[in-house]
Design a protein around this motif. Structure first.
Motif, mmCIF file in Angstrom:
data_model
loop_
_atom_site.group_PDB
_atom_site.id
_atom_site.type_symbol
_atom_site.label_atom_id
_atom_site.label_comp_id
_atom_site.label_asym_id
_atom_site.label_seq_id
_atom_site.Cartn_x
_atom_site.Cartn_y
_atom_site.Cartn_z
ATOM 1 N N VAL A 33 0.800 -1.403 0.129
ATOM 2 C CA VAL A 33 -0.013 -0.079 -0.242
ATOM 3 C C VAL A 33 1.152 0.828 -0.047
ATOM 4 N N ALA A 34 0.803 2.433 -1.318
ATOM 5 C CA ALA A 34 1.565 3.507 -1.489
ATOM 6 C C ALA A 34 0.411 4.109 0.610
ATOM 7 N N TYR A 35 1.669 4.436 0.837
ATOM 8 C CA TYR A 35 0.796 5.015 2.244
ATOM 9 C C TYR A 35 1.692 6.343 2.460
ATOM 10 N N SER A 36 1.284 7.750 2.356
ATOM 11 C CA SER A 36 1.787 8.891 2.892
ATOM 12 C C SER A 36 1.698 9.066 4.525
ATOM 13 N N ARG A 73 7.839 9.238 -8.231
ATOM 14 C CA ARG A 73 6.970 8.125 -6.181
ATOM 15 C C ARG A 73 6.930 6.879 -7.177
ATOM 16 N N TYR A 74 6.162 7.093 -9.080
ATOM 17 C CA TYR A 74 5.963 5.698 -9.314
ATOM 18 C C TYR A 74 7.353 5.159 -9.511
ATOM 19 N N ARG A 75 8.532 5.105 -9.140
ATOM 20 C CA ARG A 75 9.240 4.914 -9.929
ATOM 21 C C ARG A 75 10.122 4.291 -8.591
ATOM 22 N N ALA A 76 9.612 4.831 -7.553
ATOM 23 C CA ALA A 76 10.580 5.305 -5.930
ATOM 24 C C ALA A 76 9.087 3.578 -5.555
ATOM 25 N N LEU A 77 7.989 3.637 -5.724
ATOM 26 C CA LEU A 77 7.144 2.592 -5.780
ATOM 27 C C LEU A 77 7.199 1.542 -5.690
ATOM 28 N N ALA A 78 7.657 1.342 -7.330
ATOM 29 C CA ALA A 78 7.723 0.327 -8.116
ATOM 30 C C ALA A 78 9.042 -0.296 -7.806
ATOM 31 N N SER A 79 9.812 0.389 -7.343
ATOM 32 C CA SER A 79 11.122 -0.372 -6.698
ATOM 33 C C SER A 79 11.730 -0.866 -5.491
ATOM 34 N N MET A 80 10.687 -0.002 -5.094
ATOM 35 C CA MET A 80 10.478 -0.864 -3.456
ATOM 36 C C MET A 80 9.854 -2.087 -3.459
ATOM 37 N N ALA A 81 8.506 -2.597 -4.435
ATOM 38 C CA ALA A 81 7.588 -3.172 -4.297
ATOM 39 C C ALA A 81 8.361 -4.644 -5.211
ATOM 40 N N GLN A 82 9.033 -4.559 -5.405
ATOM 41 C CA GLN A 82 9.686 -5.676 -6.210
ATOM 42 C C GLN A 82 10.390 -6.204 -5.460
ATOM 43 N N VAL A 97 10.249 -6.035 -2.392
ATOM 44 C CA VAL A 97 9.480 -7.164 -1.223
ATOM 45 C C VAL A 97 8.873 -8.414 -2.041
ATOM 46 N N GLY A 98 9.149 -8.348 -2.819
ATOM 47 C CA GLY A 98 8.037 -9.513 -3.917
ATOM 48 C C GLY A 98 6.357 -9.179 -4.169
ATOM 49 N N ALA A 99 5.937 -7.512 -3.200
ATOM 50 C CA ALA A 99 4.572 -7.790 -3.590
ATOM 51 C C ALA A 99 3.528 -7.690 -5.433
ATOM 52 N N ALA A 100 2.894 -7.985 -4.778
ATOM 53 C CA ALA A 100 2.408 -8.517 -5.974
ATOM 54 C C ALA A 100 1.009 -7.428 -6.683
ATOM 55 N N CYS A 101 1.293 -6.756 -6.101
ATOM 56 C CA CYS A 101 0.681 -4.957 -6.384
ATOM 57 C C CYS A 101 1.047 -3.962 -5.277
ATOM 58 N N VAL A 102 0.876 -3.099 -6.392
ATOM 59 C CA VAL A 102 1.037 -1.269 -4.630
ATOM 60 C C VAL A 102 -0.992 -0.910 -5.255
ATOM 61 N N LEU A 103 -1.475 -1.009 -3.728
ATOM 62 C CA LEU A 103 -2.674 -0.019 -3.977
ATOM 63 C C LEU A 103 -2.345 1.673 -3.301
ATOM 64 N N LEU A 104 -3.382 1.740 -5.023
ATOM 65 C CA LEU A 104 -3.154 3.551 -4.508
ATOM 66 C C LEU A 104 -4.393 4.302 -3.848
ATOM 67 N N GLY A 105 -3.892 5.446 -2.743
ATOM 68 C CA GLY A 105 -5.090 5.935 -2.408
ATOM 69 C C GLY A 105 -6.417 6.615 -2.675
ATOM 70 N N GLN A 106 -6.430 6.713 -4.016
ATOM 71 C CA GLN A 106 -7.295 8.152 -5.411
ATOM 72 C C GLN A 106 -8.507 7.582 -5.117
ATOM 73 N N HIS A 107 -9.228 8.572 -4.951
ATOM 74 C CA HIS A 107 -10.529 8.374 -4.736
ATOM 75 C C HIS A 107 -11.146 9.062 -5.299
ATOM 76 N N SER A 161 7.126 -2.000 -14.584
ATOM 77 C CA SER A 161 7.010 -3.902 -14.143
ATOM 78 C C SER A 161 5.923 -4.495 -13.323
ATOM 79 N N VAL A 162 5.038 -3.209 -12.688
ATOM 80 C CA VAL A 162 4.807 -3.351 -11.244
ATOM 81 C C VAL A 162 3.485 -2.790 -11.708
ATOM 82 N N MET A 163 2.095 -4.127 -10.893
ATOM 83 C CA MET A 163 1.117 -3.317 -10.834
ATOM 84 C C MET A 163 0.319 -2.535 -10.107
ATOM 85 N N PHE A 164 -0.648 -1.547 -10.502
ATOM 86 C CA PHE A 164 -0.692 -0.923 -9.282
ATOM 87 C C PHE A 164 -1.749 -0.506 -9.137
#
Length: 316
Positions: free
Chosen positions: A18-21, A95-104, A106-116, A148-151
């Motif tokens: 989860v992208a957590y600010s 931000r997207y590049r950093a999130l993708a790098s961190m997700a890879q 930790v082996g995350a299947a997906c990064v969830l974003l809080g946009q509403h 290369s990461v699913m959001f």
């Protein structure tokens, strides 16, 4: 709050990031994901270094995660924008590049974003104000891939007000980013001035704007299908003669698709019109083409068009 998560379940076979600010939207998302998938959630925090309060966001987010037993990973980036680039775009790309790098990592299947839903409405209004085409009017996709990461954006159907009320009702803490009220930024002016006016004139307008965005996304999908069909004839990179056999509208569609899908580049209306004019006039071997597009150039190389990024040397 967790009811949104049921249809997202098939995506997940590993940790869920989860992208957590530490703001209200990402806090609501983190808590809902933690409730739905206990023990699977990882919080990813991007520290932009753009304001003094950023250190506090990181430390408070870390404290919340420690209390909940959620792993917390942080990445600091320098979101300085380049000439001709908006600060918001620069921060978003980093931000997207950093999130993708961190997700890879930790082996995350997906990064969830809080946009509403409010973010979706703001995005559509911003696109309209810029005279955007269908990709802009489609606003934010519910699911997409980048680096290369699913959001995923599971909260697009919920207004900001609902998220804040849920947090306050259950006594959850969050931080408010002071930059969100700075009306030097266009998106903040839309939030402060236009959204209340639309609510006054058209109560419950958010689902209607979201519906328009979905229609635009569907139309763009059909144009992408047509572009792929036409590129069988033009090739990729596109051959000039292959383009000339198409109508001007289909040439434009092929070129937009080629630039966007291959290079992540979007030509402005003026740039694309100039490029189409050059393609139409290209009837001799000596005809040169070199058109500025996004941060690079579209040039002629033999019988084809090529895109040259700033890191490459344009063909002579």
């Amino acid at each position: 709050m967790a009811r949104w998560s049921v249809r997202w379940q098939p995506l997940f076979s590993g940790p869920i990031a989860v992208a957590y600010s530490a703001g209200p939207d990402s806090t609501a998302l983190l808590l809902a994901a933690h409730e739905r998938w206990p023990g699977q959630v990882i919080a990813l925090h991007v520290h932009h270094g753009l304001q003094v309060a950023a250190d506090d966001f990181e430390s408070r987010g870390r404290v919340v995660c420690e209390r909940l037993g959620i792993p917390f990973s942080s990445n600091r980036v320098q979101a300085v924008h380049e000439a001709g680039q908006s600060p918001e775009d620069a921060a978003r790309q980093k931000r997207y590049r950093a999130l993708a790098s961190m997700a890879q990592e930790v082996g995350a299947a997906c990064v969830l974003l809080g946009q509403h839903a409010d973010d979706q409405a703001e995005t559509l209004m911003l696109a309209l104000s810029r005279g955007a085409g269908l990709p802009g009017l489609a606003a934010m996709a519910e699911r997409f891939e980048r680096h290369s990461v699913m959001f995923g954006r599971p909260l697009l159907g919920l207004p900001s007000r609902v998220l804040r009320e849920w947090l306050q009702t259950h006594g959850h803490v969050f931080v408010d980013d002071p930059s969100n009220t700075d009306q030097r930024y266009t998106r903040n002016r839309i939030r402060a001035l236009l959204l209340p006016a639309w609510e006054a004139c058209f109560p419950g307008f958010r689902p209607m704007l979201a519906r328009s965005a979905r229609h635009a996304a569907q139309a763009q999908s059909l144009l992408d299908d047509l572009a792929r069909i036409d590129m069988v004839q033009t090739g990729a990179p596109p051959a000039i003669q292959g383009l000339q056999a198409l109508s001007r509208e289909r040439q434009a569609n092929v070129l937009r698709h080629w630039l966007r899908s291959s290079f992540g580049a979007a030509a402005s209306t003026v740039q694309l019109d100039e490029l189409l004019d050059q393609v139409a006039d290209c009837t001799t071997r000596g005809h040169r083409i070199r058109i500025k597009v996004a941060s690079g150039f579209v040039t002629r190389e033999g019988e084809c068009l090529v895109f040259v990024s700033p890191d490459n040397t344009p063909p002579i």
